[in-house]
Design an enzyme around this catalytic site. Structure first.
Site, PDB file in Angstrom:
ATOM      1  N   ASP A  85       0.060  -1.795   6.417  1.00 36.81           N
ATOM      2  CA  ASP A  85       0.315  -1.328   7.782  1.00 36.81           C
ATOM      3  C   ASP A  85      -0.451  -2.161   8.798  1.00 36.81           C
ATOM      4  OD1 ASP A  85       1.843   0.656   6.768  1.00 36.81           O
ATOM      5  OD2 ASP A  85       0.345   2.246   6.991  1.00 36.81           O
ATOM      6  N   GLU A 138       0.833  -1.182   0.000  1.00 35.57           N
ATOM      7  CA  GLU A 138       0.000   0.000   0.000  1.00 35.57           C
ATOM      8  C   GLU A 138       0.883   1.254   0.000  1.00 35.57           C
ATOM      9  OE1 GLU A 138      -1.263   0.182   4.178  1.00 35.57           O
ATOM     10  OE2 GLU A 138      -2.067   2.156   3.746  1.00 35.57           O
ATOM     11  N   ASP A 196      -2.422  -1.446  11.092  1.00 39.26           N
ATOM     12  CA  ASP A 196      -3.426  -0.609  11.751  1.00 39.26           C
ATOM     13  C   ASP A 196      -4.770  -0.759  11.029  1.00 39.26           C
ATOM     14  OD1 ASP A 196      -3.184   0.768   9.407  1.00 39.26           O
ATOM     15  OD2 ASP A 196      -2.378   2.602  10.287  1.00 39.26           O
ATOM     16  N   ASP A 223      -6.374   1.125   8.904  1.00 41.46           N
ATOM     17  CA  ASP A 223      -6.316   1.385   7.467  1.00 41.46           C
ATOM     18  C   ASP A 223      -5.687   0.219   6.708  1.00 41.46           C
ATOM     19  OD1 ASP A 223      -7.622   3.681   7.059  1.00 41.46           O
ATOM     20  OD2 ASP A 223      -5.826   4.981   6.981  1.00 41.46           O
TER      21      ASP A 223
END
Ligand code: 0RA
Length: 662
Positions: free
Chosen positions: A522, A444, A524, A526
């Site tokens: 990531d 990403e 997290d 997102d």
């Protein structure tokens, strides 16, 4: 949906003629466990439970059992109890042992007792409860039968006690408790409640009027929080079988018609049950089962279903003159767009074929299913002309959209499939050309992509950065999917060509350029969202990649912990809070360490990213596999659908990341 890479290696045993020895009895099972239960990872561990439950299901299908309960005990042993007739405990004439001992210690012995009633249920491998016994450090069978309670115990498949009467019984039934052997299941012996619950729910839908429950005894109600439940338990019961299954699967979709089309028949001697329902979306979600086994590779029952559906709808539309002004050609695929269906057949002697032995081969089943579908559907269409019209309109719309999609797809087709030529600008390719050695990291964002490009091994690791979020394919029509640059780049980079006239999503895997496709996002919320979007795309459009075990998720560490006093401290990377706490303790407590919490891949240096997340020596890859296709379908439709409350609830229950960001 994932397991460690190690798992895959452990399970891919190579067998050739020389290595096959004649092994006696259950020793063979302990020596080559993956040959009997598929693998020795998380999957195989759960498979043990299914083997035992299947025996109880057989007893239920024979008409003698209506309640089956599964318990995950505190020590991760499992108890399965049913209220059937109880495994016979009397002397087995030929074997000079009790029938109970024969069932539990001789491979495939279970079915031989059930004369007259064919074995309709059966685990993927149908190996029986003796296999579970062989792979358990401890197994206890308790039988209630003929007014008595009989008990026998075993270890690693061998009896450690005689069959002993321990009391009187007023009921009948079988209770099996077993503890998987950690010497066999070296990766994990911890049971996952959700995986077992999903299978029991599925079994409840597939075997209506049988009550199945699961209780997690490891769960402790918390005293300080008032609204936590006292126990973790679910009961699954379906009065109407597949009709309710389809409603459950489509819980987050909008129906096109009032209620599912349903049929149940065994006119041809093959019991067939089917439910289907159209929705306003675009994907086809047809799940097929043979003897309660999910046939993910399809087979004759599925082709029979498709044939019957296509010809009946086509005939109806023609007869009603609904196709007069339709210019486009209607393909078989168009009849299944936005269709959710479950097909369940019971076959006395199923022949399973295909790579994973989940493709039904019995030729006679095709015509039986086709006839059953045609009859039921004809009746439905005649009796419900309004609904029939909606379905035909939907099919025509699908055909028109498909024509647009075909053009977009041909663009992809022309661009992809030629290695090295016309690769996406963004792709940093590797130099090796052997797909078996090559890995593609889908990353990403451009900045993380940059770090990954610097840190990779150029020989065999390629990087494809994605700009922005990938399209949510759950909500998009096919032509929009093939119009998306990001998605075209994925097709092109992978080298696979898409779509034959018969199946628009079939992939030509012989052209696949990488045998490891690794999603790196990531750690997290997102990142989890992006991973879900990419997995949704793979699940709906490239399912063969998942089925063949080519798709992985990278797991970047959450923390770096370093000792303060040292000049060039050795970094300790941690993948969980527990691990971080342990390392902090080891390094002398919170005052003596520096902790960095990684918020994203971009915060890592190229060396850190390479060492922790990309280097095969140290990284943790989680292989993506489909534990339960029906449940995966439902969850993707929920996560990616319009309806917010169920999504929020699911995320609150399951997201490991949610509290990290708080
Ligand atoms: C063989 C014969 C009979 C029952 C069973 C097996 C049986 C096996 C299992 C395994 C789990 N639960 C089970 N319940 C029953 C019936 C023999 C008879 O009573 O005639």
């Amino acid at each position: 949906m994932s397991e460690k890479e190690l798992n895959a290696n452990a399970s891919s045993g190579n067998y050739n003629a020389e290595s096959i020895q004649v092994l006696e009895g259950l020793e063979a099972v302990r020596k080559r466990p993956s040959m009997y239960i598929g693998d020795i990872g998380e999957r195989g561990l759960h498979h043990l439970v299914y083997e035992v439950v299947d025996n109880s299901i057989d007893e239920a299908l024979a008409g003698f059992c209506s309640n089956i309960s599964v318990f995950i005990n505190e020590d991760n042993s499992i108890t399965v109890t049913d209220d059937g007739r109880g495994i016979p405990t009397g002397m087995h004439e030929k074997e000079h042992r009790s029938a109970l001992e024969v069932v539990l210690t001789i491979l495939h012995a279970g079915g031989k007792f059930n004369k007259g009633s064919y074995k309709v249920s059966g685990g993927l491998h149908g190996v029986g409860v003796s296999c579970v016994n062989a792979l358990s450090v401890y197994l206890r069978a308790e039988i209630h039968r003929e007014g008595k309670i009989f008990v026998q115990e075993y270890s690693k498949g061998k009896p450690t006690t005689e069959v002993t009467v321990v009391g009187d019984a007023t009921d009948t039934g079988t209770t099996i408790t077993f503890k998987p052997d950690p010497e066999i299941f070296t990766l994990t012996t911890v049971y996952n409640y959700d995986i077992l619950a999903a299978r029991l729910r599925e079994l409840a839908f597939l075997n209506k009027k049988v009550r199945l429950s699961i209780t997690d005894k490891r769960y402790k109600a918390s005293d300080d929080e008032e609204d936590t439940p006292k126990e973790k338990k679910q009961v699954f019961y379906s009065e109407e079988g597949l009709k309710e299954f389809v409603a459950y699967l489509d819980g987050n979709r909008t129906h096109l018609t009032e209620s599912p089309i349903y049929l149940e028949t065994d006119k041809t001697g093959i019991p067939i049950e089917i439910a289907m329902q159209y929705n306003t979306e675009y994907s086809e979600n047809v799940h097929s089962y043979v003897n309660n086994i999910n046939t993910i590779e399809g087979g004759t029952h599925l082709t029979g279903f498709r044939g019957g559906l296509t010809s009946t709808l086509k005939n109806y539309a023609d007869k009603q003159g609904l196709l007069k002004n339709v210019k486009v050609e209607i393909s078989p695929d168009d009849f299944r767009e936005g269709l959710t269906a479950v097909i369940s057949v019971k076959v006395a002697e199923p022949q399973f074929e295909g790579q994973t032995k989940t493709k039904l081969g019995n030729a006679e089943v095709r015509s039986a299913v086709s006839k059953a579908v045609s009859e039921a559907l004809e009746n439905y269409l005649e009796e419900n002309p309004k609904e029939a019209r909606k379905i035909v309109d939907k099919v025509i719309l699908a055909a028109q959209a498909r024509q647009a999609a075909r053009k977009a797809r041909e663009m992809v087709q022309r661009k992809s499939g030629m290695s090295g030529v016309g690769m996406p600008d963004k792709l940093a390719d590797c130099s090796d050309r052997d797909p078996a050695k090559c890995e593609l990291f889908i990353v990403e964002g451009d900045s993380a992509g940059g770090t990954a490009k610097e840190g990779r091994n150029r020989q065999y690791q390629a990087i494809l950065p994605l700009r922005g979020k990938i399209l949510n394919v759950e909500k998009a029509m096919e032509h929009r999917v093939f119009d998306s640059d990001t998605i075209r780049n994925i097709y092109t980079a992978l080298g696979v060509t898409v779509g034959t006239e018969e199946d628009s999503k079939a992939l030509n895997l012989s052209k696949l350029r990488y045998h490891k496709i690794i999603i790196m996002a990531d750690a997290d919320v997102d990142g989890a969202h992006i991973t879900t979007l990419i997995l949704t795309f793979f699940f709906r459009y490239m399912i063969d990649l998942i089925k063949n075990g080519y798709v992985y998720c990278a797991t970047p560490p959450l923390y770096k912990v370093e000792k303060k006093s040292q000049k060039e401290p050795k970094p300790h990377y941690c993948w969980s809070d527990d691990e971080k706490d342990r390392i902090v303790e080891e390094l002398g407590g919170i005052n003596n360490v520096r902790i960095q919490r990684y918020k994203g891949l971009g915060e890592m240096s190229q060396d850190q990213l390479a060492d922790t997340t990309m280097d095969p020596q140290h990284r943790i890859l989680r292989k993506v596999y489909i534990e339960n296709a029906a449940e995966a379908d439902r969850i993707f439709s929920m996560l990616m659908g319009d309806d917010v409350p169920p999504r929020r609830e699911f995320i609150e229950q399951h997201a490991k990341y949610a509290n990290i960001d708080a």
